[in-house]
Scaffold this motif. Sequence first.
Motif, PDB file in Angstrom:
ATOM      1  N   ARG A   1      34.368  45.354  23.163  1.00 41.68           N
ATOM      2  CA  ARG A   1      34.002  43.922  22.619  1.00 41.68           C
ATOM      3  C   ARG A   1      35.229  43.307  21.993  1.00 41.68           C
ATOM      4  N   LEU A   2      36.075  43.979  21.295  1.00 46.55           N
ATOM      5  CA  LEU A   2      37.145  43.318  20.730  1.00 46.55           C
ATOM      6  C   LEU A   2      38.103  42.815  21.663  1.00 46.55           C
ATOM      7  N   ALA A   3      38.362  43.750  22.909  1.00 42.98           N
ATOM      8  CA  ALA A   3      39.221  43.302  23.965  1.00 42.98           C
ATOM      9  C   ALA A   3      38.464  42.005  24.369  1.00 42.98           C
ATOM     10  N   ALA A   4      37.402  42.043  24.653  1.00 46.46           N
ATOM     11  CA  ALA A   4      36.874  40.975  25.303  1.00 46.46           C
ATOM     12  C   ALA A   4      37.091  39.767  24.729  1.00 46.46           C
ATOM     13  N   SER A   5      36.831  39.565  23.488  1.00 50.73           N
ATOM     14  CA  SER A   5      36.981  38.411  22.489  1.00 50.73           C
ATOM     15  C   SER A   5      38.444  37.952  22.575  1.00 50.73           C
ATOM     16  N   TYR A   6      39.269  38.581  22.961  1.00 52.66           N
ATOM     17  CA  TYR A   6      40.772  38.226  23.076  1.00 52.66           C
ATOM     18  C   TYR A   6      41.314  37.962  24.518  1.00 52.66           C
ATOM     19  N   SER A   7      40.542  38.362  25.266  1.00 51.28           N
ATOM     20  CA  SER A   7      41.043  38.175  26.758  1.00 51.28           C
ATOM     21  C   SER A   7      40.757  37.195  27.669  1.00 51.28           C
ATOM     22  N   SER A   8      41.709  36.716  28.277  1.00 49.60           N
ATOM     23  CA  SER A   8      41.504  35.378  29.013  1.00 49.60           C
ATOM     24  C   SER A   8      41.011  35.933  30.383  1.00 49.60           C
ATOM     25  N   VAL A   9      40.981  37.158  30.755  1.00 48.31           N
ATOM     26  CA  VAL A   9      40.462  37.418  32.134  1.00 48.31           C
ATOM     27  C   VAL A   9      39.213  38.593  31.547  1.00 48.31           C
ATOM     28  N   PRO A  10      38.370  38.952  32.621  1.00 48.06           N
ATOM     29  CA  PRO A  10      37.185  39.837  32.613  1.00 48.06           C
ATOM     30  C   PRO A  10      37.631  41.289  31.785  1.00 48.06           C
ATOM     31  N   VAL A  11      37.060  41.791  30.969  1.00 49.21           N
ATOM     32  CA  VAL A  11      37.426  43.285  30.621  1.00 49.21           C
ATOM     33  C   VAL A  11      35.979  43.876  30.922  1.00 49.21           C
ATOM     34  N   ILE A  12      36.442  45.109  31.447  1.00 47.35           N
ATOM     35  CA  ILE A  12      35.130  46.158  31.908  1.00 47.35           C
ATOM     36  C   ILE A  12      35.539  47.234  31.066  1.00 47.35           C
ATOM     37  N   ASN A  13      34.393  47.755  30.242  1.00 51.45           N
ATOM     38  CA  ASN A  13      34.288  48.611  29.363  1.00 51.45           C
ATOM     39  C   ASN A  13      34.298  49.945  30.323  1.00 51.45           C
ATOM     40  N   ALA A  14      35.421  50.834  30.196  1.00 52.10           N
ATOM     41  CA  ALA A  14      35.230  52.242  30.810  1.00 52.10           C
ATOM     42  C   ALA A  14      35.140  53.286  29.944  1.00 52.10           C
TER      43      ALA A  14
ATOM     44  N   ASP B   1      44.453  40.475  36.569  1.00 51.97           N
ATOM     45  CA  ASP B   1      43.288  39.258  36.694  1.00 51.97           C
ATOM     46  C   ASP B   1      42.136  40.003  36.177  1.00 51.97           C
ATOM     47  N   ILE B   2      42.192  41.258  35.728  1.00 50.30           N
ATOM     48  CA  ILE B   2      41.076  41.856  35.385  1.00 50.30           C
ATOM     49  C   ILE B   2      41.455  43.318  34.501  1.00 50.30           C
ATOM     50  N   ILE B   3      40.789  43.394  33.477  1.00 48.74           N
ATOM     51  CA  ILE B   3      41.194  44.840  32.761  1.00 48.74           C
ATOM     52  C   ILE B   3      40.150  45.672  32.702  1.00 48.74           C
ATOM     53  N   VAL B   4      40.564  47.116  33.069  1.00 46.85           N
ATOM     54  CA  VAL B   4      39.548  48.078  32.565  1.00 46.85           C
ATOM     55  C   VAL B   4      40.129  48.905  31.531  1.00 46.85           C
ATOM     56  N   LEU B   5      39.006  49.001  30.584  1.00 46.47           N
ATOM     57  CA  LEU B   5      39.530  49.700  29.285  1.00 46.47           C
ATOM     58  C   LEU B   5      38.723  50.743  28.791  1.00 46.47           C
ATOM     59  N   ARG B   6      39.680  51.937  28.383  1.00 39.71           N
ATOM     60  CA  ARG B   6      39.116  53.067  27.977  1.00 39.71           C
ATOM     61  C   ARG B   6      39.712  53.227  26.473  1.00 39.71           C
ATOM     62  N   HIS B   7      38.857  53.494  25.560  1.00 40.84           N
ATOM     63  CA  HIS B   7      39.525  53.524  24.321  1.00 40.84           C
ATOM     64  C   HIS B   7      38.751  54.359  23.328  1.00 40.84           C
ATOM     65  N   PRO B   8      39.294  55.246  22.422  1.00 35.69           N
ATOM     66  CA  PRO B   8      38.491  56.053  21.685  1.00 35.69           C
ATOM     67  C   PRO B   8      37.517  55.490  20.570  1.00 35.69           C
ATOM     68  N   SER B   9      37.944  54.217  20.153  1.00 36.28           N
ATOM     69  CA  SER B   9      37.154  53.646  19.080  1.00 36.28           C
ATOM     70  C   SER B   9      35.855  52.769  19.621  1.00 36.28           C
ATOM     71  N   GLU B  10      34.845  53.136  19.018  1.00 34.80           N
ATOM     72  CA  GLU B  10      33.566  52.337  19.317  1.00 34.80           C
ATOM     73  C   GLU B  10      33.686  50.918  19.019  1.00 34.80           C
ATOM     74  N   GLY B  11      33.570  49.836  20.041  1.00 37.83           N
ATOM     75  CA  GLY B  11      33.515  48.587  19.967  1.00 37.83           C
ATOM     76  C   GLY B  11      34.748  48.072  20.388  1.00 37.83           C
ATOM     77  N   ALA B  12      35.731  49.023  20.923  1.00 38.57           N
ATOM     78  CA  ALA B  12      36.969  48.422  21.229  1.00 38.57           C
ATOM     79  C   ALA B  12      36.814  47.312  22.270  1.00 38.57           C
TER      80      ALA B  12
END
Length: 448
Positions: free
Chosen positions: A113-126, A100-111
């Motif tokens: 924002r990309l995840a948020a634009s495709y996700s149907s659930v909230p994304v938290i940038n970790a 129901d919610i995604i906590v995302l850690r990613h090595p690419s800057e901007g990842a």
Amino acid sequence: MSGPRHLVSIDDLSLAEIRELFERAQEFARDPRAWASLCPGLISASLFYEPSTRTRLSFESAMLRLGGGVVTAADMSQSSASKGESLADTVRVVGGSYSDIIVLRHPSEGAARLAASYSSVPVINAGDGSHEHPTQTLCDLYNLWVEHGRIEGIDVVLAGDLRYSRTIHSFAYALARFGANIICVPQAGFEMPEYVLQRLREEFGVEPQRADATRLGSLAAASDAMYLTPQKPHQLSLFTDARGWQVDRVDAVYMTRPQTERHGAGESTSEYLRLGKRAMAEESLRDAVVMHPLPRRDEISEEMDGDPRSIYFKQAARGVPIRMAILGTLLGRLDSNAESGAAPVQRYPVKIGDNPCPNSTCISHTETRHVSPSYQLASRSPLRAHCAWCSQELPFTHVACTSTGHYHLASAPCLRRVRPDHLVFMRDEGQARELGFEPPQRAARTCP
Ligand SMILES: [Zn+2]
Ligand SMILES: [Zn+2]
């Protein structure tokens, strides 16, 4: 149709919302075990494309305290990503049915924002590369708020490697936004970079002042201290003289480790600042809390661990209640009275030519299938633009206008009148000609 609310950047939150998160977190902290009825049946997915155990455990502990469940991919780079699955596809699968919610850690800057634009659930940038880590920044602010009851008007020393620490840069923007005063005490050679000072100036009216830091004693002895205060320069001039701003009493010392993994050849930190009882004995530091994002090396002496001003272990522990507040809010389980969102940022797609982003690890270069390069304007005069994904400044010497078909030197005054979505940024004049733009004197149409 409005999609879910995400936390990609701290700028996604208004100051009122941030204060509300602090108040929630304080309630949670009073009795962390009393909130398991808030999110039962809800699942948080940790998608970590690079390991960050402390951040992940803090989020997962927060979700479990709220009565929710957790699914974890602690090292995504070993699993689906290595089979070539894109981030955009992964979040659509994980967000759709697994969580129901995604906590995302990613090595690419901007990842994020990309995840948020495709996700149907909230994304938290970790943490997205060296870009942003908004929950870390919120946690640091929350600590100041708990310790001092406010952030506005307090004096915070930022010490150590101010050049390469992303944490410090994000923290400095946030402090300025809240109206705190910043005293920079950099390790020699590791001063706050110009682009950070520029943003502080443009967004918050912060004019750097030389600081007279003699009262900080040995902490600032080997350093050119600088005072940053979010006020207009004409107000400042009333208080300063040739010696610079007199640093008097400090509310917090935020110490950072040397970011040796980002240092270039010849950048040595063998003589790195070390904070101990002697340095902290100065009268000006009597009430200063000592903070550190951890892990530390030698920059804070262990003799400080028992000092009541040292809050770095508490600081990390407070990450749990603040993340509980963030999760509960984004999952819609906490009512909010605060006016939402900060001012929306305009982003424009790059219509002509290559991706102008100079950052090779930006998500606009690493996941080209799902990302269209885009930019946002940082300033019209002088004209400056940032990659809308990673926020890096775009390098250009010439700028064209898609409607007139001609190009100008980046400093040309007529560019101020070109519509933002008509701008094309060129790394040199040759590129402008290659793309078919003409110099203004030979163009059929005149400047707008
Ligand atoms: Zn970029
Ligand atoms: Zn023109």
